[in-house]
Scaffold this active site. Sequence first.
Site, PDB file in Angstrom:
ATOM      1  N   TYR A 103     -14.787  -3.997   0.249  1.00 55.43           N
ATOM      2  CA  TYR A 103     -13.380  -3.617   0.435  1.00 55.43           C
ATOM      3  C   TYR A 103     -13.153  -3.011   1.826  1.00 55.43           C
ATOM      4  CZ  TYR A 103      -9.132  -0.840   0.105  1.00 55.43           C
ATOM      5  OH  TYR A 103      -7.902  -0.275   0.362  1.00 55.43           O
TER       6      TYR A 103
ATOM      7  N   ALA B  17      -0.109  -8.682  -9.718  1.00 54.72           N
ATOM      8  CA  ALA B  17      -1.496  -8.524 -10.186  1.00 54.72           C
ATOM      9  C   ALA B  17      -1.748  -7.061 -10.525  1.00 54.72           C
ATOM     10  CB  ALA B  17      -2.481  -9.006  -9.127  1.00 54.72           C
TER      11      ALA B  17
ATOM     12  N   SER C  77      -9.670  -0.988  -4.092  1.00 53.09           N
ATOM     13  CA  SER C  77     -10.793  -0.388  -4.820  1.00 53.09           C
ATOM     14  C   SER C  77     -12.159  -0.795  -4.275  1.00 53.09           C
ATOM     15  CB  SER C  77     -10.721  -0.683  -6.315  1.00 53.09           C
ATOM     16  OG  SER C  77     -11.907  -0.281  -6.941  1.00 53.09           O
TER      17      SER C  77
ATOM     18  N   ASN D 177      -6.448   7.824   1.148  1.00 54.94           N
ATOM     19  CA  ASN D 177      -6.303   8.201  -0.276  1.00 54.94           C
ATOM     20  C   ASN D 177      -4.892   8.636  -0.657  1.00 54.94           C
ATOM     21  OD1 ASN D 177      -9.317   8.370   0.350  1.00 54.94           O
ATOM     22  ND2 ASN D 177      -9.245   8.448  -1.881  1.00 54.94           N
ATOM     23  N   VAL D 178      -4.026   7.650  -0.747  1.00 54.29           N
ATOM     24  CA  VAL D 178      -2.620   7.910  -1.065  1.00 54.29           C
ATOM     25  C   VAL D 178      -2.480   8.191  -2.571  1.00 54.29           C
ATOM     26  CG1 VAL D 178      -0.287   6.981  -0.899  1.00 54.29           C
ATOM     27  CG2 VAL D 178      -2.014   6.335   0.804  1.00 54.29           C
TER      28      VAL D 178
ATOM     29  N   LYS E  20     -10.776  -4.758   4.727  1.00 53.56           N
ATOM     30  CA  LYS E  20      -9.625  -4.083   5.327  1.00 53.56           C
ATOM     31  C   LYS E  20      -9.775  -3.967   6.851  1.00 53.56           C
ATOM     32  CE  LYS E  20      -6.518  -3.426   2.390  1.00 53.56           C
ATOM     33  NZ  LYS E  20      -5.099  -3.609   2.713  1.00 53.56           N
TER      34      LYS E  20
ATOM     35  N   PHE F  86       2.593   0.833  -6.139  1.00 57.58           N
ATOM     36  CA  PHE F  86       3.077   2.216  -6.114  1.00 57.58           C
ATOM     37  C   PHE F  86       3.407   2.669  -4.698  1.00 57.58           C
ATOM     38  CE2 PHE F  86      -0.692   4.607  -4.821  1.00 57.58           C
ATOM     39  CZ  PHE F  86      -0.222   5.880  -4.563  1.00 57.58           C
ATOM     40  N   ILE F  87       2.636   2.228  -3.715  1.00 59.44           N
ATOM     41  CA  ILE F  87       2.969   2.597  -2.327  1.00 59.44           C
ATOM     42  C   ILE F  87       4.113   1.704  -1.835  1.00 59.44           C
ATOM     43  CG2 ILE F  87       2.112   2.966   0.017  1.00 59.44           C
ATOM     44  CD1 ILE F  87      -0.742   3.075  -1.119  1.00 59.44           C
TER      45      ILE F  87
ATOM     46  N   VAL G 265      -8.348   8.100  -8.080  1.00 60.03           N
ATOM     47  CA  VAL G 265      -8.850   9.232  -8.879  1.00 60.03           C
ATOM     48  C   VAL G 265      -7.742  10.197  -9.295  1.00 60.03           C
ATOM     49  CG1 VAL G 265      -9.497  10.703  -6.903  1.00 60.03           C
ATOM     50  CG2 VAL G 265     -10.759  10.890  -9.057  1.00 60.03           C
TER      51      VAL G 265
HETATM   52  C1  UD2 Z   1     -10.821   4.275  -0.768  1.00 69.74           C
HETATM   53  C2  UD2 Z   1     -10.305   4.733   0.592  1.00 69.74           C
HETATM   54  C3  UD2 Z   1      -8.771   4.904   0.516  1.00 69.74           C
HETATM   55  C4  UD2 Z   1      -8.084   3.639  -0.026  1.00 69.74           C
HETATM   56  C5  UD2 Z   1      -8.701   3.315  -1.378  1.00 69.74           C
HETATM   57  C6  UD2 Z   1      -8.116   2.073  -2.013  1.00 69.74           C
HETATM   58  C7  UD2 Z   1     -12.159   6.141   1.379  1.00 69.74           C
HETATM   59  C8  UD2 Z   1     -12.571   7.490   1.797  1.00 69.74           C
HETATM   60  N1  UD2 Z   1     -10.881   6.029   0.941  1.00 69.74           N
HETATM   61  O1  UD2 Z   1     -10.580   5.306  -1.685  1.00 69.74           O
HETATM   62  O2  UD2 Z   1      -8.281   5.200   1.814  1.00 69.74           O
HETATM   63  O3  UD2 Z   1      -8.228   2.561   0.870  1.00 69.74           O
HETATM   64  O4  UD2 Z   1     -10.126   3.108  -1.221  1.00 69.74           O
HETATM   65  O5  UD2 Z   1      -8.784   1.740  -3.206  1.00 69.74           O
HETATM   66  O6  UD2 Z   1     -12.920   5.194   1.439  1.00 69.74           O
HETATM   67  N2  UD2 Z   1     -13.975   9.204  -8.632  1.00 69.74           N
HETATM   68  C9  UD2 Z   1     -14.481   9.968  -9.662  1.00 69.74           C
HETATM   69  N3  UD2 Z   1     -14.115   9.662 -10.930  1.00 69.74           N
HETATM   70  C10 UD2 Z   1     -13.274   8.625 -11.227  1.00 69.74           C
HETATM   71  C11 UD2 Z   1     -12.749   7.848 -10.168  1.00 69.74           C
HETATM   72  C12 UD2 Z   1     -13.137   8.167  -8.869  1.00 69.74           C
HETATM   73  O7  UD2 Z   1     -15.250  10.909  -9.445  1.00 69.74           O
HETATM   74  O8  UD2 Z   1     -12.983   8.404 -12.414  1.00 69.74           O
HETATM   75  C13 UD2 Z   1     -14.353   9.550  -7.256  1.00 69.74           C
HETATM   76  C14 UD2 Z   1     -14.906   8.398  -6.442  1.00 69.74           C
HETATM   77  O9  UD2 Z   1     -16.299   8.241  -6.661  1.00 69.74           O
HETATM   78  C15 UD2 Z   1     -14.561   8.875  -5.028  1.00 69.74           C
HETATM   79  C16 UD2 Z   1     -13.248   9.652  -5.200  1.00 69.74           C
HETATM   80  O10 UD2 Z   1     -13.167   9.956  -6.583  1.00 69.74           O
HETATM   81  O11 UD2 Z   1     -15.549   9.742  -4.524  1.00 69.74           O
HETATM   82  C17 UD2 Z   1     -12.025   8.850  -4.818  1.00 69.74           C
HETATM   83  O12 UD2 Z   1     -12.105   7.587  -5.440  1.00 69.74           O
HETATM   84  P1  UD2 Z   1     -10.882   6.582  -5.432  1.00 69.74           P
HETATM   85  O13 UD2 Z   1     -11.319   5.342  -6.154  1.00 69.74           O
HETATM   86  O14 UD2 Z   1      -9.660   7.259  -5.873  1.00 69.74           O
HETATM   87  O15 UD2 Z   1     -10.669   6.278  -3.887  1.00 69.74           O
HETATM   88  P2  UD2 Z   1     -11.688   5.964  -2.656  1.00 69.74           P
HETATM   89  O16 UD2 Z   1     -12.090   7.259  -2.036  1.00 69.74           O
HETATM   90  O17 UD2 Z   1     -12.705   4.976  -3.041  1.00 69.74           O
END
Ligand code: UD2
Length: 314
Positions: A145, A37, A82, A174-175, A149, A13-14, A189
């Site tokens: 992860y 993938a 992830s 968080n793109v 990175k 997507f990016i 999310v």
């Molecule tokens: C991380 C990185 C981001 C990117 C990404 C790739 C941080 C701060 N950001 O994103 O830059 O590299 O990894 O994967 O580390 N959540 C819920 N419910 C859901 C799904 C997620 O509450 O159903 C929460 C999750 O626990 C987190 C937030 O939403 O606190 C964002 O989660 P994410 O998986 O979208 O991204 P994040 O922050 O791990």
Amino acid sequence: MKPKFVVTGGAGFIGSALVRTLLAEGAGRVAVVDNLASGHLANLEQVQDHVETHVTDIRDYDELREIFTGAQFIWHLAAIPSVPRSIADPVPSHDVNINGTFNVLRAAHDAKVERVVYAASSSAYGDTEVLPKIESMTPHPKSPYALQKLVGEYYCNLFTENFGLETVALRFFNVYGPRQDPSSPYSGVLSLFMKHLLARTSPTLFGDGNQSRDFTYVEDVAMLCLKAARTPGVAGRMYNAGNGGRYTLNEIWAMLQQMEGVSLPPLYGPPRAGDVRDSQADTTAAATELGHAPRFTMEQGLRSTLAWYRNATV
Ligand code: UD2
């Protein structure tokens, strides 16, 4: 003849947003490397006549070397993303994110590519005492992860210092935006929020929902990727690729409900292992040195993302 560009992960997507940006900015030849993938050829549908697509794994040195030959710039976005996936199943992400990145850099160097722009991650910072997060902070990765990175960043820097390959690393914050795939439990999310909103179901927030993120619109990131390749004198550097703001999940879900005129209280589950609590980018270096100028406010980004999901089959 116009220079050749390569985007690894270009069907993601990016990556596909970057491909569209490159073409819109006048690129002549764009090659995509993607093993599909998590990417989809459908993401490139609008531009397929202008793109050379290679369904190839970034761990295949010989293939990469051939594809990279004659390229001026490579944007290396292919990865297994992830945080929770890397905890549940660390071997594949280690292999792709570290060995695959090494392979991309080695092939780029051997093919005499001018510069590689690498998609690093804001997760490298971990939890910091101070916000916003600035590039000079010591990294504290909290998950495989995040560490993978970060290793990629260090490899970029080493390839510049030791081998003379120009690299620039961008820590993506968080793109989100159109085409982010909501089909996996590991999906970003906001893609899951869009799916729930349109299905009129409640999302589950891990923890209290007050964790915050610097959600950054995909087109702003794509434009910064382009600038990172074009700007002279920044080889070996790393920059935040964020919007500079910060919203909690509770706030975003409230905004989305308001936009749709619905009331869907979220569910709450246990906090997620490896999760960073708060994330916000200091964008000063990217703005002053690369000319980063995000155009999308949170509301604009959410509205255009929502419009796309409304018309897409998710
Ligand atoms: C991380 C990185 C981001 C990117 C990404 C790739 C941080 C701060 N950001 O994103 O830059 O590299 O990894 O994967 O580390 N959540 C819920 N419910 C859901 C799904 C997620 O509450 O159903 C929460 C999750 O626990 C987190 C937030 O939403 O606190 C964002 O989660 P994410 O998986 O979208 O991204 P994040 O922050 O791990």
